[in-house]
Design a protein around this motif. Structure first.
Motif, mmCIF file in Angstrom:
data_model
loop_
_atom_site.group_PDB
_atom_site.id
_atom_site.type_symbol
_atom_site.label_atom_id
_atom_site.label_comp_id
_atom_site.label_asym_id
_atom_site.label_seq_id
_atom_site.Cartn_x
_atom_site.Cartn_y
_atom_site.Cartn_z
ATOM 1 N N GLY A 1 -69.989 -82.205 21.346
ATOM 2 C CA GLY A 1 -69.560 -81.099 20.500
ATOM 3 C C GLY A 1 -68.156 -81.205 19.937
ATOM 4 N N HIS B 1 -77.665 -83.244 5.226
ATOM 5 C CA HIS B 1 -76.974 -82.089 5.798
ATOM 6 C C HIS B 1 -76.153 -81.432 4.681
ATOM 7 C CE1 HIS B 1 -73.962 -79.930 8.168
ATOM 8 N NE2 HIS B 1 -74.794 -80.007 9.182
ATOM 9 N N LYS C 1 -68.063 -80.968 10.561
ATOM 10 C CA LYS C 1 -69.222 -80.399 11.276
ATOM 11 C C LYS C 1 -68.784 -79.799 12.616
ATOM 12 C CE LYS C 1 -73.881 -81.405 13.000
ATOM 13 N NZ LYS C 1 -73.787 -80.371 13.980
ATOM 14 N N ASP D 1 -69.286 -75.953 13.446
ATOM 15 C CA ASP D 1 -70.162 -75.602 14.578
ATOM 16 C C ASP D 1 -69.412 -74.680 15.545
ATOM 17 O OD1 ASP D 1 -72.221 -77.104 13.564
ATOM 18 O OD2 ASP D 1 -71.964 -78.787 14.945
ATOM 19 N N PRO E 1 -68.027 -70.960 12.657
ATOM 20 C CA PRO E 1 -68.784 -70.953 11.401
ATOM 21 C C PRO E 1 -68.056 -70.275 10.239
ATOM 22 C CG PRO E 1 -70.191 -70.353 13.238
ATOM 23 C CD PRO E 1 -68.790 -70.383 13.777
ATOM 24 N N ARG F 1 -69.831 -74.716 4.268
ATOM 25 C CA ARG F 1 -69.728 -73.577 5.208
ATOM 26 C C ARG F 1 -70.509 -72.385 4.685
ATOM 27 N NH1 ARG F 1 -64.240 -71.037 4.448
ATOM 28 N NH2 ARG F 1 -65.356 -70.547 2.524
ATOM 29 N N GLU G 1 -78.135 -70.502 7.852
ATOM 30 C CA GLU G 1 -78.045 -70.691 9.311
ATOM 31 C C GLU G 1 -78.575 -72.048 9.710
ATOM 32 O OE1 GLU G 1 -79.745 -67.396 11.346
ATOM 33 O OE2 GLU G 1 -78.421 -65.970 10.374
#
Ligand code: FES
Ligand code: FES
Length: 167
Positions: A63, A94, A120, A124, A127, A159, A166
């Motif tokens: 992450g 993406h 990203k 993540d 947001p 974004r 979502e």
């Protein structure tokens, strides 16, 4: 190029890359970047400076966006890694990849995988990241071509799209 030294014992490292499990025998002096590129054939992460300054080697590990040129492969044990190759899905690129193309945030593209993965990770985690948050998060990723305005704009476009759909 793969360099194998018969006098150095290999270690076993289990980890996951883009959802795929790996269990590899590898020389302990190799970096995560070298293993991704040379052993796994995932060449999206680039070797720019090789000393944790440019961000071209950025991948997401558990992450967090990290510069994997400065991490030994043993540090990957038990982790989940995402590289740029893992972003595209059956539905297509993406939103960050698409926005970088649409907003002309790419020229040579050498910095782009690292830029997108840093972006990203920040989106993540947050947001609704605003321009200041994005600029702060991206400060370790250098681009020699585009300047940074289009890159930040592309991340803001992605974004907004991600928040709507979502993703
Ligand atoms: Fe890793 Fe430059 S190649 S930060
Ligand atoms: Fe060339 Fe960023 S697009 S270094």
């Amino acid at each position: 190029m793969k360099i194998r030294n018969a006098d150095i014992e290999t270690i076993v490292v289990e980890f996951e890359v883009n959802g795929k499990p790996y269990n590899i025998h590898v020389e302990p002096y190799k970096t995560i970047l070298e293993v991704l590129r040379d052993d796994l054939g995932l060449t999206g992460a680039k070797k720019g400076c090789d000393d944790a300054n440019c961000g071209a080697c950025t991948v997401i590990i558990d992450g967090k966006a990290v510069k994997c040129c400065s991490m030994l492969i043993g540090q990957a044990r038990g982790t989940k890694i995402v590289t740029i190759e893992g972003l595209e899905t059956a539905e297509g690129l993406h939103p960050l990849q698409k926005a970088f193309i649409d907003r002309f945030a790419i020229q040579c593209g050498f910095c782009t995988p690292g830029m997108i993965l840093t972006a990203k990770a920040v989106l993540d985690a947050k947001p609704d990241a605003n321009e200041d948050d994005i600029r702060e998060a991206m400060h370790g990723n250098l681009c020699r071509c585009t300047g940074y305005v289009k890159i930040v704009e592309a991340i803001e476009v992605a974004r907004d799209k991600m928040n709507k759909s979502e993703v």
